[in-house]
Write a protein that holds these residues in place. Structure first.
Motif, PDB file in Angstrom:
ATOM      1  N   TYR A 134      -7.731  -0.164   4.534  1.00 51.85           N
ATOM      2  CA  TYR A 134      -6.966   0.877   3.847  1.00 51.85           C
ATOM      3  C   TYR A 134      -7.839   1.810   3.016  1.00 51.85           C
ATOM      4  O   TYR A 134      -7.417   2.911   2.665  1.00 51.85           O
ATOM      5  N   ALA A 187       0.484   4.581  -2.671  1.00 49.35           N
ATOM      6  CA  ALA A 187      -0.120   5.643  -1.850  1.00 49.35           C
ATOM      7  C   ALA A 187      -0.441   6.909  -2.630  1.00 49.35           C
ATOM      8  O   ALA A 187      -1.387   7.626  -2.297  1.00 49.35           O
ATOM      9  N   HIS A 188       0.325   7.208  -3.668  1.00 53.23           N
ATOM     10  CA  HIS A 188       0.148   8.487  -4.357  1.00 53.23           C
ATOM     11  C   HIS A 188      -0.379   8.333  -5.786  1.00 53.23           C
ATOM     12  O   HIS A 188      -0.208   9.215  -6.625  1.00 53.23           O
ATOM     13  N   MET A 246       0.818  -1.212   0.000  1.00 52.04           N
ATOM     14  CA  MET A 246       0.000   0.000   0.000  1.00 52.04           C
ATOM     15  C   MET A 246       0.854   1.265   0.000  1.00 52.04           C
ATOM     16  O   MET A 246       0.432   2.307  -0.510  1.00 52.04           O
ATOM     17  N   GLU A 247       2.044   1.186   0.555  1.00 54.86           N
ATOM     18  CA  GLU A 247       2.969   2.327   0.497  1.00 54.86           C
ATOM     19  C   GLU A 247       3.343   2.642  -0.945  1.00 54.86           C
ATOM     20  O   GLU A 247       3.452   3.808  -1.345  1.00 54.86           O
ATOM     21  N   ALA A 285       0.773   1.794   6.782  1.00 53.02           N
ATOM     22  CA  ALA A 285       0.971   2.602   5.564  1.00 53.02           C
ATOM     23  C   ALA A 285      -0.212   3.563   5.441  1.00 53.02           C
ATOM     24  O   ALA A 285      -1.235   3.388   6.116  1.00 53.02           O
ATOM     25  N   PRO A 286      -0.095   4.587   4.583  1.00 50.60           N
ATOM     26  CA  PRO A 286      -1.207   5.539   4.441  1.00 50.60           C
ATOM     27  C   PRO A 286      -2.469   4.866   3.914  1.00 50.60           C
ATOM     28  O   PRO A 286      -2.413   3.931   3.121  1.00 50.60           O
ATOM     29  N   ARG A 287      -3.617   5.365   4.356  1.00 53.25           N
ATOM     30  CA  ARG A 287      -4.897   4.899   3.824  1.00 53.25           C
ATOM     31  C   ARG A 287      -5.081   5.420   2.399  1.00 53.25           C
ATOM     32  O   ARG A 287      -4.553   6.466   2.033  1.00 53.25           O
ATOM     33  N   TYR A 288      -5.839   4.676   1.630  1.00 51.93           N
ATOM     34  CA  TYR A 288      -6.074   5.028   0.230  1.00 51.93           C
ATOM     35  C   TYR A 288      -7.501   5.563   0.123  1.00 51.93           C
ATOM     36  O   TYR A 288      -8.455   4.802  -0.006  1.00 51.93           O
TER      37      TYR A 288
END
Length: 225
Positions: free
Chosen positions: A91, A65-66, A61-62, A122-125
């Motif tokens: 996520y 992330a963007h 997921m990292e 890791a950041p949520r999506y």
């Protein structure tokens, strides 16, 4: 309490997941990026245990992330852990306030609730399109992820109707070559009040499995974020 056989089976499952990178087959950057944004695909063959698989899930997921949209490819996913399915789903929601589903266990007449996870590695999506790719092979834990995200309006399912395995089972050896799997529990989705047992997860965009990536990719490229 789990039997010795149950413990041995779980140990073998966890060892297999470690050998297969916690079920994560690939994280792929797709061609045809628009501007400074991009599309990526995560391919899962198994749904990892939430404890042992958390770091690998977070690493995948990292990497996405963007991105502007995500394609979660479950076409060859054969199952896995309910806790891992809940972690994957977590996520795509902002906090730990989303009730995903329950599993009712007949032997103890008890229900375990599954909610989104509060803390993730890791950041949520969030606020971006998610497409889940399915096939007639997609089964069990893979179906859990697809069905849950679809029911909660967080993903578009593209591909074929899945196999329809929703109930956890216990395995009973009959002979050296025959084992009978008997359902012991029932999954109940928090939105629909039912599950995908016997009917499978029906896609929002029904297409042959081999075209699911192409169709989802084209729709993702046209989507506005």
């Amino acid at each position: 309490m789990a039997s010795e056989d149950d413990g041995a089976g779980r140990a073998a499952l966890l060892a297999g997941l470690r050998a297969e990178d916690q079920g994560i087959r690939a994280v792929e950057r797709l061609d045809g990026n628009v501007g400074r944004t991009e599309l990526r695909r995560i391919e899962l063959r198994r749904i990892a245990d939430a404890g042992e698989g958390a770091r690998a899930i977070g690493a995948a997921m990292e990497l996405v992330a963007h991105t502007r949209a995500l394609l979660l490819d479950l076409r060859c996913c054969l199952g896995g852990s309910p806790e891992g399915a809940a972690m994957w789903c977590s996520y795509f929601f902002p906090d730990d306030q989303v009730h995903l589903n329950d599993i009712y266990e007949r032997a103890t007449d008890s229900t375990r609730q599954y909610w989104t996870t509060a803390h993730l590695p890791a950041p949520r999506y969030l606020d971006r399109p998610v497409y889940v790719l399915t096939s007639a092979t997609t089964f069990s834990g893979g179906e859990d992820v697809a069905y849950t995200l679809q029911a909660l309006g967080r993903a578009v399912v593209v591909g074929e109707t899945t196999r329809g395995g929703a109930h956890p089972t216990a395995r009973h050896p009959v002979t050296a070559y025959i084992t009978v799997a008997v359902p012991t529990s029932r999954t109940v989705n928090a939105v629909t009040g039912t599950n995908w047992k016997g009917v499978g997860v029906r896609p929002d965009r029904p297409v042959p499995a081999e075209r699911a990536l192409e169709v989802a990719y084209e729709e993702a490229r046209r989507s506005e974020v």
